[in-house]
Design a protein around this motif. Structure first.
Motif, mmCIF file in Angstrom:
data_model
loop_
_atom_site.group_PDB
_atom_site.id
_atom_site.type_symbol
_atom_site.label_atom_id
_atom_site.label_comp_id
_atom_site.label_asym_id
_atom_site.label_seq_id
_atom_site.Cartn_x
_atom_site.Cartn_y
_atom_site.Cartn_z
ATOM 1 N N GLY A 188 57.458 27.873 9.269
ATOM 2 C CA GLY A 188 58.109 27.490 8.021
ATOM 3 C C GLY A 188 57.346 26.391 7.324
ATOM 4 O O GLY A 188 56.307 25.914 7.801
ATOM 5 N N ASP A 189 57.887 25.962 6.199
ATOM 6 C CA ASP A 189 57.239 24.918 5.408
ATOM 7 C C ASP A 189 58.314 24.122 4.689
ATOM 8 O O ASP A 189 59.472 24.539 4.634
ATOM 9 C CB ASP A 189 56.261 25.530 4.414
ATOM 10 N N GLY A 190 57.918 22.996 4.120
ATOM 11 C CA GLY A 190 58.872 22.169 3.407
ATOM 12 C C GLY A 190 58.417 20.731 3.356
ATOM 13 O O GLY A 190 57.333 20.381 3.858
ATOM 14 N N PRO A 191 59.223 19.854 2.766
ATOM 15 C CA PRO A 191 58.789 18.474 2.530
ATOM 16 C C PRO A 191 58.563 17.649 3.786
ATOM 17 O O PRO A 191 57.892 16.627 3.734
ATOM 18 C CB PRO A 191 59.951 17.891 1.701
ATOM 19 N N ASP A 192 59.103 18.079 4.928
ATOM 20 C CA ASP A 192 58.926 17.310 6.169
ATOM 21 C C ASP A 192 57.709 17.742 6.981
ATOM 22 O O ASP A 192 57.453 17.163 8.046
ATOM 23 C CB ASP A 192 60.175 17.467 7.064
ATOM 24 N N ARG A 193 56.959 18.726 6.503
ATOM 25 C CA ARG A 193 55.904 19.283 7.354
ATOM 26 C C ARG A 193 54.880 18.244 7.806
ATOM 27 O O ARG A 193 54.556 18.165 9.003
ATOM 28 C CB ARG A 193 55.191 20.438 6.643
ATOM 29 N N ALA A 194 54.358 17.448 6.887
ATOM 30 C CA ALA A 194 53.316 16.485 7.246
ATOM 31 C C ALA A 194 53.840 15.487 8.273
ATOM 32 O O ALA A 194 53.150 15.164 9.256
ATOM 33 C CB ALA A 194 52.812 15.758 6.004
ATOM 34 N N ALA A 195 55.065 14.996 8.076
ATOM 35 C CA ALA A 195 55.637 14.034 9.012
ATOM 36 C C ALA A 195 55.852 14.667 10.380
ATOM 37 O O ALA A 195 55.613 14.032 11.417
ATOM 38 C CB ALA A 195 56.961 13.499 8.457
ATOM 39 N N LEU A 196 56.290 15.916 10.396
ATOM 40 C CA LEU A 196 56.520 16.603 11.665
ATOM 41 C C LEU A 196 55.211 16.846 12.409
ATOM 42 O O LEU A 196 55.152 16.753 13.643
ATOM 43 C CB LEU A 196 57.248 17.923 11.421
ATOM 44 N N GLN A 197 54.155 17.160 11.679
ATOM 45 C CA GLN A 197 52.859 17.369 12.323
ATOM 46 C C GLN A 197 52.347 16.088 12.964
ATOM 47 O O GLN A 197 51.698 16.140 14.014
ATOM 48 C CB GLN A 197 51.857 17.917 11.307
ATOM 49 N N ARG A 198 52.658 14.956 12.348
ATOM 50 C CA ARG A 198 52.275 13.676 12.959
ATOM 51 C C ARG A 198 53.157 13.378 14.177
ATOM 52 O O ARG A 198 52.694 12.835 15.181
ATOM 53 C CB ARG A 198 52.383 12.543 11.938
ATOM 54 N N MET A 199 54.413 13.761 14.099
ATOM 55 C CA MET A 199 55.377 13.474 15.158
ATOM 56 C C MET A 199 55.188 14.374 16.378
ATOM 57 O O MET A 199 55.400 13.952 17.518
ATOM 58 C CB MET A 199 56.803 13.657 14.591
ATOM 59 N N ILE A 200 54.787 15.646 16.130
ATOM 60 C CA ILE A 200 54.597 16.613 17.212
ATOM 61 C C ILE A 200 53.177 17.166 17.103
ATOM 62 O O ILE A 200 52.961 18.324 16.726
ATOM 63 C CB ILE A 200 55.632 17.757 17.120
ATOM 64 N N PRO A 201 52.178 16.361 17.421
ATOM 65 C CA PRO A 201 50.786 16.746 17.153
ATOM 66 C C PRO A 201 50.307 17.946 17.953
ATOM 67 O O PRO A 201 49.361 18.624 17.527
ATOM 68 C CB PRO A 201 50.001 15.477 17.530
ATOM 69 N N ASP A 202 50.917 18.230 19.087
ATOM 70 C CA ASP A 202 50.470 19.365 19.896
ATOM 71 C C ASP A 202 51.177 20.666 19.550
ATOM 72 O O ASP A 202 50.898 21.718 20.146
ATOM 73 C CB ASP A 202 50.694 19.055 21.386
ATOM 74 N N ALA A 203 52.089 20.626 18.611
ATOM 75 C CA ALA A 203 52.814 21.843 18.223
ATOM 76 C C ALA A 203 51.943 22.726 17.336
ATOM 77 O O ALA A 203 51.002 22.252 16.675
ATOM 78 C CB ALA A 203 54.102 21.484 17.496
ATOM 79 N N VAL A 204 52.263 24.003 17.310
ATOM 80 C CA VAL A 204 51.618 24.954 16.404
ATOM 81 C C VAL A 204 52.481 25.060 15.152
ATOM 82 O O VAL A 204 53.684 25.347 15.239
ATOM 83 C CB VAL A 204 51.480 26.342 17.060
ATOM 84 N N PHE A 205 51.896 24.834 13.985
ATOM 85 C CA PHE A 205 52.587 24.983 12.713
ATOM 86 C C PHE A 205 51.977 26.182 11.988
ATOM 87 O O PHE A 205 50.805 26.152 11.616
ATOM 88 C CB PHE A 205 52.455 23.717 11.865
ATOM 89 N N THR A 206 52.753 27.227 11.797
ATOM 90 C CA THR A 206 52.218 28.458 11.213
ATOM 91 C C THR A 206 52.280 28.476 9.698
ATOM 92 O O THR A 206 51.634 29.306 9.063
ATOM 93 C CB THR A 206 53.001 29.681 11.715
ATOM 94 N N GLY A 207 53.080 27.583 9.095
ATOM 95 C CA GLY A 207 53.363 27.702 7.676
ATOM 96 C C GLY A 207 54.431 28.762 7.454
ATOM 97 O O GLY A 207 54.983 29.338 8.404
ATOM 98 N N MET A 208 54.708 29.037 6.190
ATOM 99 C CA MET A 208 55.745 30.005 5.872
ATOM 100 C C MET A 208 55.257 31.431 6.140
ATOM 101 O O MET A 208 54.145 31.797 5.757
ATOM 102 C CB MET A 208 56.170 29.880 4.407
#
Length: 373
Positions: free
Chosen positions: A229-249
């Motif tokens: 997913g995507d949204g206004p919290d994405r950048a903060a979440l990527q910093r908070m959970i750096p080892d997670a995979v973020f696929t985007g929407m």
């Protein structure tokens, strides 16, 4: 039947309100009814042959890309020109209030869909207006002819506001899209090359979804967190959970494949009036962990079709996830039970309830024998 849908959100915005409106309009169109969509702009002026009237809007504070409809005379003009049998108010807050006022002036019956816990939404965006927004929501729904709510929690919430003529109307799930057969071992390996258990979230990355709670899950040994997913919290979440995979929407088959490839789905948000992604995970054959609040209480039978956790108990989410990560048999058993139950919840059945039960209940003029103009 002619149905005018006044919605707080529509394409290009992708969220629960937009998706429900699309499913309703798709079914109306396929079954020979005529529809009109009135939505905040900017955006496409046509959806699958259905006209979309765009009205003035302003970006929501704290989430500027999310448009809020403003009072606009074009709403009443569009309703008068279309002359609908019923006005469908999708999650009415701002534009919905304009549509309701116009419908009342034109003598048109209204059915409102309660879909957003606006007070909870405001709290997460640090807008101190709980009492004001609750009073506004209650006033709106007391003025419509019929309100449809997605869960028992929502029913009790509006009933406490003095809203009458409440009826349960849940959501369907696209069983032709979501299913266990979409699982991809290749994608699973790409996400978790060390064979970790993939624990995932699917949805908007916004404060009210409380995705930040997955940070504690990411610290569990043998777990790989995947965020779709995507949204206004994405950048903060990527910093908070750096080892997670973020696929985007993701959408369509890509989304269905992502769902089915998860080993465990987690939804941590407390402000869900329904929680469609829980159903989609269940339809994908994926076991679910959800917060014991709001809509998920109706969708997850704790210990049988999934697990619920107390958001007020420190470490509760991590404990529940750890239990399921360590017990493959339990995950498979709960997933199979949930899949059997969700197989009955098609969008066709759900939208037919609108057309056959809820719309006719408010009509003020004889209904045509067929879906005529």
């Amino acid at each position: 039947m002619r149905v005018a849908v006044v919605t707080e959100s529509f394409l290009p915005q992708v969220n629960g309100v937009t998706n429900t409106v699309r499913k309703v309009v798709d079914h109306l169109r396929r079954t020979g009814h005529q529809a009109l969509i009135i939505a905040p702009g900017p955006g496409p002026a046509d959806y699958e042959g259905v006209p979309v009237v765009r009205v003035r809007s302003v970006g929501m504070p704290g989430y500027r890309s999310f448009p809020i409809g403003l009072p606009d005379a074009s709403v009443e003009r569009a309703l008068a020109d279309f002359d609908p049998d019923v006005v469908h108010l999708a999650s009415p807050i701002a534009l919905g209030a304009v549509g309701l006022r116009a419908a009342r002036r034109l003598g048109l019956p209204t059915v409102a869909i309660y879909q957003t816990d606006i007070a909870g939404f405001a709290r997460h965006y640090k807008i101190r207006a709980d009492l004001l927004t609750s009073a506004w929501v209650g006033r709106l729904h007391r003025r419509v002819d019929r309100t449809l709510v997605p869960s028992r929690t929502s029913y009790a919430q509006l009933e406490a506001m003095g809203v009458e003529n409440l009826h349960l109307w849940r959501r369907g799930v696209s069983l032709d899209l979501f299913g266990p057969g979409r699982r991809s071992e290749e994608l699973h390996h790409a996400w978790a090359p060390e064979g970790e258990t993939v624990v995932g979230y699917v949805g908007r990355l916004a404060p009210e979804k409380q995705v930040r709670r997955l940070a504690e899950v990411a610290r569990l040994p043998g777990v790989k967190v995947v965020v779709v997913g995507d949204g206004p919290d994405r950048a903060a979440l990527q910093r908070m959970i750096p080892d997670a995979v973020f696929t985007g929407m993701l959408g369509g088959e890509e989304l269905a494949t992502a769902f089915a490839t998860l080993d465990l789905f987690v939804h941590p948000g407390e402000s869900e009036t329904f929680c469609q992604t829980v159903q989609e995970a269940q339809a994908s054959g994926v076991p679910v962990v959800a917060v014991a609040a709001g809509g998920p209480l109706d969708l997850v039978d704790h210990g049988r079709t999934g697990m619920l956790y107390d958001p007020r108990a420190a470490g509760a989410l991590t404990q529940v996830v750890a239990t399921l990560v360590d017990d493959l048999d339990l995950r498979q058993t709960m997933a199979a039970r949930a899949l059997t139950e969700v197989a009955q919840r098609t969008w066709t059945t759900v939208v037919d309830q609108l057309v056959d039960v809820h719309y006719p209940a408010v009509l003020r003029r004889p209904r045509a024998s067929s879906a005529a103009a």
